[in-house]
Design an enzyme around this catalytic site. Structure first.
Site, short mmCIF file in Angstrom:
data_model
loop_
_atom_site.label_atom_id
_atom_site.label_comp_id
_atom_site.label_asym_id
_atom_site.label_seq_id
_atom_site.Cartn_x
_atom_site.Cartn_y
_atom_site.Cartn_z
N ASP A 36 1.18 -1.41 -0.13
CA ASP A 36 0.09 0.38 -0.09
C ASP A 36 1.26 1.62 -0.03
O ASP A 36 2.42 1.02 0.27
CB ASP A 36 -0.98 0.23 1.19
CG ASP A 36 -2.12 -1.02 0.79
OD1 ASP A 36 -2.11 -1.25 0.27
OD2 ASP A 36 -3.06 -1.06 1.68
N LYS A 58 -3.48 3.14 -2.32
CA LYS A 58 -4.18 4.34 -2.58
C LYS A 58 -4.38 4.77 -1.38
O LYS A 58 -3.65 4.47 -0.38
CB LYS A 58 -5.80 3.34 -2.73
CG LYS A 58 -6.05 2.24 -1.41
CD LYS A 58 -7.21 1.43 -2.00
CE LYS A 58 -6.69 0.37 -0.25
NZ LYS A 58 -7.91 -0.56 -0.57
N MET A 173 -9.14 7.44 9.18
CA MET A 173 -9.93 8.02 8.18
C MET A 173 -11.20 9.27 8.35
O MET A 173 -11.80 9.50 7.66
CB MET A 173 -10.50 6.92 6.66
CG MET A 173 -9.33 5.04 6.56
SD MET A 173 -10.53 4.41 5.89
CE MET A 173 -11.38 3.61 7.39
#
Ligand code: SAH
Length: 507
Positions: A36, A58, A173
Site C-alpha cells: 500500500d 491508494k 480516515m
C-alpha cells in the site's frame, strides 16, 4: 508446479521497528510483494533481491476502483505458484479492506495465511502518550471509520451508543469529516468539553499531535494544518498525554539529519540518531571499491608473515585486506606473528569479527599518535605494513619512517564518489529541507561538495548544524570555507552521535 500462497500481512503503522518478526521472515522469502501507499521504505528493503515489488497504493481511504484488480492480481500470482506477500498498513483487518481481499482469495480456492500487524488505531495514540484505557478513565475503546461507505443510505454508526458509553473512541480516515464527527458526538449528548487528540503520521519521526476538546479541535487542526493520515482520539484518556508524552520529547525529535557516509556504513550512525528521535536522510557520498590494481597488495600478502607490524586505519581497510587474503586462498593464521595496530575502536571491532585481536590502539584516535603507541623507538628497523585506502593521508607513512620504521604502504581499497543517491533525498537536500548534516571523513566532505557543487553546498549548509567526526574532517570543511558547528570529542560514530544529541539537548 508448487501451489502458491498469499500472506496477508499487517505492516504496522509506520515505524519499521513495529513490524512483526513473522512479517519480516515472510518478506525475506516472498516471490512477489504487493504494498500500500502508507508504507515506510525501509520495510521494503527487507524484501529479498529479485522479488517482484508491486505498489498498489491508494490514499485517504477513498473507495478504490482498483480493489477488484488487486484481488485478481493476487489470485493470478498465487495460481502461478508464487509466494505472495500482500502488505497492508497497520493491521489488515482494522478498517483496511483486508477481509474483502481474504474472502476473494479463499472463494477462488487460493491458500492464505493471515499475519496481524500493529494497528495505527493503537500505535499512533501510544506514540502520542495517549493510552486507550486506564482504570480511572476508560475501560473499553472503539475503533470507528470516519468515512462511511457513501453508498450506505443510513448511518451504520450508532452515535448515541458511542456518546453514552464511557469508552475511548478512535476514528480512522476521519480528517475530511472531522466537523461531522465532533458534531454528531455533541448532538448525541457527549460533553463539549470532552478531550480530543489528533495524531498525524503517528510513529513516524515527523509525527504531529494536536489536542483540544470537542468544540475547538476543528479550529486547532485547521490552524496547525493537520492532514491525513491521522487518527482522532476522543475521551478523557487524552488528558494523560500531558504526563505521558514521550516520543515527541526525544532530544532529536523532528530533526532531519543528513548522513553522508557510504551506504554500507550508514546504519550504525542512522540507528543511533533514530533512537534519539531523529529523521535520518541517507545521502551516500562515497562508494567503497577494491583497488585499481592488486599487485602491491598481493605482493604484501604473499610475504605477510615477514612483517613485524600491520597497521590498519579503518574497518574498510580490514575488510579490504582480509577479503583479498581470502580471495587468494590464504589462511588468516598467516597473521599469527604479526603485531597489529589500529587507530580506533571501529577498526578494532571489525578485526574482532574475524577473530583477530589488535595489540595496539592509541589513546587518541589519530594516526599521528601511532608511532608512540607502537613503542616509540622500538619501531626502528621494524617492517611495517600499512594497508589503507588509495586516498589515505601521506602523513602516517612519513611519521612511521621518521621513527625508523621500514614502511610498505599498500592500497587495499579506494573510495569513489557515489553514483546513486536516492532522488527524493537529493531533492530534499537541494531544497535545504534538513536541520543538520554529518561528515565522517574528508572524502565525505569533498564528495558532498562535488555532488552538490561547491557554491551551492556552502549556501545550503549556512544555518544548518554541520557535524564533523574529527579534526581532520573539520579541517577539510574549513578548507572549503564551511565551519563545523560541532566536532566529536573523539573521532568515533558513538561520539559523533553523542555530540549531536548533546547539541540539541543544550538548545
Ligand atoms: N488497517 C490500518 C488502517 C487503514 S485505514 C491500520 O490498522 O492502521 C487508513 C487510516 O488509518 C488513515 O486514514 C488514518 O486514519 C489511519 N492511519 C494509518 N497509518 C497512520 C499513521 N501512521 N498515523 C496516523 N493515522 C494512521
Amino acid at each position: 508446479m508448487a501451489a502458491g500462497k498469499v500472506y496477508l500481512i499487517g505492516a504496522g503503522p509506520g515505524d519499521p521497528g513495529l513490524l512483526t518478526r513473522k512479517a519480516e521472515r515472510i518478506l525475506g522469502r516472498a516471490d512477489v510483494v504487493l504494498y500500500d501507499a502508507l508504507m515506510d521504505r525501509s520495510i521494503l528493503s527487507l524484501v529479498r533481491t529479485g522479488a517482484e515489488l508491486i505498489p498498489v497504493g491508494k490514499r485517504g481511504g477513498k473507495p478504490s476502483p482498483k480493489q477488484k484488480e488487486i484481488n485478481e492480481l493476487l489470485i493470478r500470482k498465487a495460481r502461478a505458484g508464487r509466494i505472495v506477500a500482500r502488505l497492508k498498513g497497520g493491521d489488515p483487518f482494522v478498517l483496511g479492506r483486508g477481509a474483502e481481499e481474504a474472502l476473494a482469495l479463499v472463494r477462488k480456492g487460493v491458500r492464505i495465511e493471515l499475519v496481524p500487524g500493529v494497528t495505527s488505531a493503537i500505535a499512533a495514540p501510544t506514540y502520542a502518550g495517549i493510552p486507550l484505557t486506564h482504570r480511572d478513565f476508560a475501560s473499553s475503546f472503539s475503533v470507528i471509520t470516519g468515512q462511511e461507505d457513501p453508498a450506505k443510505t443510513e448511518s451504520g454508526i450508532n452515535w448515541k451508543a458511542l456518546a453514552s458509553g464511557k469508552g475511548t473512541l478512535v476514528f480512522l480516515m476521519g480528517m475530511a469529516n472531522l466537523d461531522k464527527i465532533t458534531g454528531s458526538l455533541a448532538r448525541a449528548g457527549l460533553s463539549p468539553r470532552t478531550p480530543v487528540g489528533i495524531v498525524e503520521n503517528g510513529t513516524y519521526p515527523f509525527q504531529r499531535t494536536v489536542t483540544g476538546d470537542l468544540r475547538d479541535i476543528s479550529r486547532r487542526v485547521r490552524k496547525a494544518g493537520i492532514k491525513p493520515p491521522a487518527v482522532i482520539i476522543v475521551g478523557e484518556v487524552v488528558r494523560l498525554r500531558e504526563e505521558m508524552n514521550w516520543f515527541e520529547k526525544k532530544p532529536l525529535f523532528g530533526k532531519k539529519i543528513v548522513i553522508t557516509r557510504a551506504r554500507e556504513q550508514a546504519s550504525a550512525l542512522a540507528e543511533t540518531l533514530q533512537a534519539s528521535g531523529a529523521w535520518t536522510l541517507e545521502f551516500p557520498t562515497i562508494e567503497i571499491l577494491g583497488p585499481r590494481r592488486n599487485t602491491g597488495l598481493d605482493r604484501a600478502i604473499g610475504k605477510i608473515s615477514d612483517f613485524d607490524w600491520l597497521v590498519l586505519t579503518s574497518p574498510n581497510g580490514v575488510r579490504g585486506l582480509i577479503g583479498r587474503m581470502l580471495d587468494l586462498d590464504r589462511d588468516l593464521r598467516d597473521l599469527k606473528g604479526v603485531k597489529i595496530a589500529v587507530i580506533g575502536p571501529a577498526t578494532r571491532e571489525e578485526l574482532g569479527w574475524w577473530g583477530i585481536k589488535a595489540e595496539v590502539m592509541p589513546g587518541k584516535y589519530y594516526s599521528s599518535e601511532l608511532p608512540r603507541a607502537m613503542g616509540g623507538k622500538n619501531i626502528r628497523g621494524k617492517r611495517i605494513l600499512l594497508a589503507r585506502s588509495e586516498q589515505a593521508d601521506p602523513d602516517l607513512p612519513r611519521v612511521l619512517r621518521a621513527a625508523g620504521g621500514l614502511v610498505t604502504d599498500v592500497i587495499c581499497y579506494r573510495t569513489a564518489r557515489a553514483k546513486r543517491v536516492d532522488p527524493e533525498v537529493k531533492k530534499a537536500v537541494t531544497r535545504g529541507d534538513f536541520d543538520g548534516i554529518t561528515f565522517t571523513s574528508s572524502s565525505t566532505v569533498i564528495n558532498f561538495l562535488g555532488i552538490m557543487g561547491k557554491a551551492k553546498a556552502r549556501l545550503l549548509l549556512k544555518g544548518k548544524l554541520v557535524a564533523a567526526i574529527g579534526e581532520v574532517t573539520a579541517r577539510a570543511l574549513k578548507e572549503n570555507k564551511i565551519r563545523a558547528g560541532i566536532v566529536a570529542r573523539k573521532p568515533t560514530i558513538p561520539d559523533l552521535a553523542e555530540a549531536i544529541i548533546g547539541y540539541y539537548k543544550r538548545k
